[in-house]
Design a protein around this motif. Structure first.
Motif, short mmCIF file in Angstrom:
data_model
loop_
_atom_site.label_atom_id
_atom_site.label_comp_id
_atom_site.label_asym_id
_atom_site.label_seq_id
_atom_site.Cartn_x
_atom_site.Cartn_y
_atom_site.Cartn_z
N HIS A 69 -5.14 14.37 1.66
CA HIS A 69 -6.36 14.43 0.77
C HIS A 69 -6.31 13.21 -0.15
CE1 HIS A 69 -7.44 18.51 2.12
NE2 HIS A 69 -6.22 18.77 1.99
N ARG A 70 -5.16 12.67 -0.36
CA ARG A 70 -5.19 11.58 -1.36
C ARG A 70 -4.70 10.18 -0.66
NH1 ARG A 70 -1.17 12.71 -6.22
NH2 ARG A 70 -2.34 11.12 -6.96
N VAL A 71 -4.19 10.19 0.58
CA VAL A 71 -3.96 8.81 1.34
C VAL A 71 -4.89 8.05 1.19
CG1 VAL A 71 -3.25 7.97 3.58
CG2 VAL A 71 -2.00 10.04 2.72
N SER A 72 -6.20 8.43 1.42
CA SER A 72 -7.39 7.51 1.80
C SER A 72 -7.83 6.91 0.53
CB SER A 72 -8.48 8.26 2.21
OG SER A 72 -9.59 7.32 2.36
N ALA A 73 -7.94 7.60 -0.68
CA ALA A 73 -8.02 7.20 -1.88
C ALA A 73 -7.03 6.07 -2.27
CB ALA A 73 -8.27 8.05 -3.03
N LEU A 74 -5.58 6.42 -2.25
CA LEU A 74 -4.66 5.47 -2.91
C LEU A 74 -4.68 4.33 -1.91
CD1 LEU A 74 -1.64 7.99 -2.94
CD2 LEU A 74 -2.58 6.65 -4.55
N ARG A 75 -4.80 4.23 -0.51
CA ARG A 75 -5.05 3.08 0.24
C ARG A 75 -5.94 2.05 -0.21
NH1 ARG A 75 -3.94 5.46 6.43
NH2 ARG A 75 -1.64 5.70 6.15
N GLN A 76 -7.20 2.62 -0.38
CA GLN A 76 -8.21 1.76 -0.91
C GLN A 76 -7.94 1.38 -2.18
OE1 GLN A 76 -11.99 4.28 -1.10
NE2 GLN A 76 -12.03 4.36 1.07
N ASP A 77 -7.45 2.07 -3.33
CA ASP A 77 -7.03 1.30 -4.52
C ASP A 77 -5.95 0.34 -4.21
OD1 ASP A 77 -8.63 3.10 -5.78
OD2 ASP A 77 -7.21 4.48 -6.26
N GLU A 78 -4.91 0.66 -3.36
CA GLU A 78 -3.79 -0.34 -3.03
C GLU A 78 -4.29 -1.49 -2.39
OE1 GLU A 78 -0.97 1.83 -1.01
OE2 GLU A 78 -0.56 3.16 -2.55
N ALA A 79 -5.22 -1.37 -1.60
CA ALA A 79 -5.95 -2.49 -0.92
C ALA A 79 -6.56 -3.52 -1.81
CB ALA A 79 -6.82 -2.11 0.22
N GLY A 80 -7.30 -2.92 -2.75
CA GLY A 80 -8.08 -3.68 -3.86
C GLY A 80 -7.08 -4.44 -4.63
N ARG A 81 -6.09 -3.68 -5.13
CA ARG A 81 -4.95 -4.44 -6.03
C ARG A 81 -4.24 -5.56 -5.11
NH1 ARG A 81 0.71 -2.27 -7.37
NH2 ARG A 81 0.99 -2.93 -5.24
N ASP A 82 -3.97 -5.12 -3.78
CA ASP A 82 -3.08 -6.19 -3.04
C ASP A 82 -3.94 -7.40 -2.89
OD1 ASP A 82 -0.90 -4.67 -2.95
OD2 ASP A 82 -1.42 -3.83 -0.90
N MET A 83 -5.25 -7.16 -2.57
CA MET A 83 -6.01 -8.58 -2.60
C MET A 83 -6.20 -9.52 -3.93
SD MET A 83 -7.28 -8.65 0.69
CE MET A 83 -8.45 -9.95 0.16
N LYS A 84 -6.22 -8.68 -5.08
CA LYS A 84 -6.43 -9.45 -6.29
C LYS A 84 -4.75 -10.18 -6.24
CE LYS A 84 -9.68 -6.64 -8.33
NZ LYS A 84 -9.96 -5.67 -9.61
N LEU A 85 -3.64 -9.26 -5.95
CA LEU A 85 -2.24 -9.93 -6.05
C LEU A 85 -2.27 -11.15 -5.47
CD1 LEU A 85 0.54 -9.57 -7.21
CD2 LEU A 85 0.97 -8.10 -5.12
N TYR A 86 -2.48 -10.94 -4.10
CA TYR A 86 -2.29 -12.13 -3.08
C TYR A 86 -3.20 -13.36 -3.61
CZ TYR A 86 -0.37 -8.58 -0.08
OH TYR A 86 0.35 -7.67 0.68
N ALA A 87 -4.33 -12.96 -4.23
CA ALA A 87 -5.08 -14.15 -4.59
C ALA A 87 -4.57 -14.91 -5.79
CB ALA A 87 -6.72 -13.85 -4.82
N CYS A 88 -3.98 -14.08 -6.66
CA CYS A 88 -3.43 -14.90 -7.62
C CYS A 88 -2.07 -15.55 -7.57
CB CYS A 88 -2.91 -13.69 -8.95
SG CYS A 88 -4.22 -12.92 -9.69
N PHE A 89 -1.39 -14.85 -6.34
CA PHE A 89 -0.06 -15.58 -5.80
C PHE A 89 -0.22 -16.83 -5.15
CE2 PHE A 89 3.00 -15.86 -2.52
CZ PHE A 89 4.09 -16.25 -3.01
N PHE A 90 -1.30 -16.88 -4.22
CA PHE A 90 -1.63 -18.01 -3.38
C PHE A 90 -2.19 -19.17 -4.43
CE2 PHE A 90 -1.09 -15.03 0.02
CZ PHE A 90 -0.04 -15.69 0.74
N LYS A 91 -2.98 -18.57 -5.23
CA LYS A 91 -3.69 -19.64 -6.26
C LYS A 91 -2.53 -20.22 -7.13
CE LYS A 91 -6.61 -20.00 -10.12
NZ LYS A 91 -7.57 -19.28 -11.03
N THR A 92 -1.50 -19.72 -7.36
CA THR A 92 -0.56 -20.08 -8.22
C THR A 92 0.39 -21.21 -7.42
OG1 THR A 92 -0.22 -18.30 -9.77
CG2 THR A 92 1.64 -19.70 -9.59
N ILE A 93 0.68 -20.60 -6.12
CA ILE A 93 1.65 -21.70 -5.28
C ILE A 93 0.80 -22.79 -4.75
CG2 ILE A 93 2.43 -21.68 -2.76
CD1 ILE A 93 4.00 -20.27 -4.65
N SER A 94 -0.52 -22.63 -4.68
CA SER A 94 -1.41 -23.77 -4.27
C SER A 94 -1.37 -24.80 -5.51
CB SER A 94 -2.91 -23.41 -4.08
OG SER A 94 -2.84 -22.63 -2.70
N ALA A 95 -1.45 -24.36 -6.71
CA ALA A 95 -1.47 -25.26 -7.90
C ALA A 95 -0.28 -25.78 -8.11
CB ALA A 95 -1.96 -24.30 -9.27
#
Length: 235
Positions: A69-95
């Motif tokens: 019952h909670r897996v779907s909601a957790l996965r959506q939250d984690e996917a959004g968080r991971d996308m923001k994390l990856y964007a910040c990480f790769f922005k820093t590495i690129s800089a």
């Protein structure tokens, strides 16, 4: 025990801002070690922000069975968080990468000497760009200095080394390092043909072994304050 909580946006944005100053990177205060250290910190930050065991445990019940019952909601939250994390990480590495390339390019383009005397036709070629030598023409690392028959040219380097070239001479500036405060000194050239009158500057006086002139027949080290060199072209 899980990894300590870290605010991804503030940490990653602060690293990215450090390497992307609004006026461009300050290459005088940033060394390659500093840049790579920033990249390493970004990797550590990325690791700490990866999903921990606590996240996985929330997906299961007490007995370890999936809580569907909670897996779907957790996965959506984690996917959004991971996308923001990856964007910040790769922005820093690129800089970090762009800053390093910018500093290297700036170091390559900084003049290491200037033409002080010239008679006849002589040329300075840097990064494929060939210009006629005139008083004040800049000489860079990687520059080729070439005089035509009947011409002569004199170059004074930043450490007051003076090189005077006779007719039909060709020489490349392979390496030039002049940072006496850090103990970093070096002057390496490659002379293909012609004549040279060399007068030592501070690099040879402080660190004679750091000066070398490569010729088709061997490498000449500096053991005095002045010498004449005649190089026959390789056959």
């Amino acid at each position: 025990m899980g990894r300590p909580a870290v605010a991804p946006h503030h940490r990653a944005e602060s690293l990215s801002t450090f390497f992307t100053h609004k006026n461009g990177p300050d290459c005088n205060s940033l060394s390659a070690n500093t840049i790579f250290s920033g990249a390493k910190n970004a990797c550590v930050l990325f690791y700490r922000l990866l999903p921990t065991e606590g996240v996985n445990s929330r997906r299961h019940g007490r007995a370890g069975t999936p809580n569907f019952h909670r897996v779907s909601a957790l996965r959506q939250d984690e996917a959004g968080r991971d996308m923001k994390l990856y964007a910040c990480f790769f922005k820093t590495i690129s800089a970090c990468a762009l800053t390093l390339l910018s500093c290297l390019a700036q170091a390559q383009q900084e003049p290491v000497g200037y033409v002080k005397t010239v008679t006849g036709d002589a040329w300075i070629t840097t990064m494929g760009q060939r210009v006629k030598a005139e008083l004040g023409t800049a000489v860079m690392i990687g520059s080729q200095i070439k005089t035509q028959p009947g011409a002569s040219l004199g170059v004074t380097f930043k450490d007051d080394t003076v090189m005077s070239f006779g007719p039909d001479t060709e020489m490349n500036v392979d390496e030039y390092i002049y940072a006496p405060a850090q103990g970093r000194l070096g002057l390496v050239t490659e002379m293909a043909k012609g004549s040279l009158n060399y007068v030592s500057g501070l690099i040879a006086k402080l660190k004679p072994e750091a000066v070398a002139i490569k010729t088709p027949s061997g490498i000449i080290g500096v053991r005095g304050t002045q010498f004449l060199l005649q190089v026959e072209p390789a056959r």
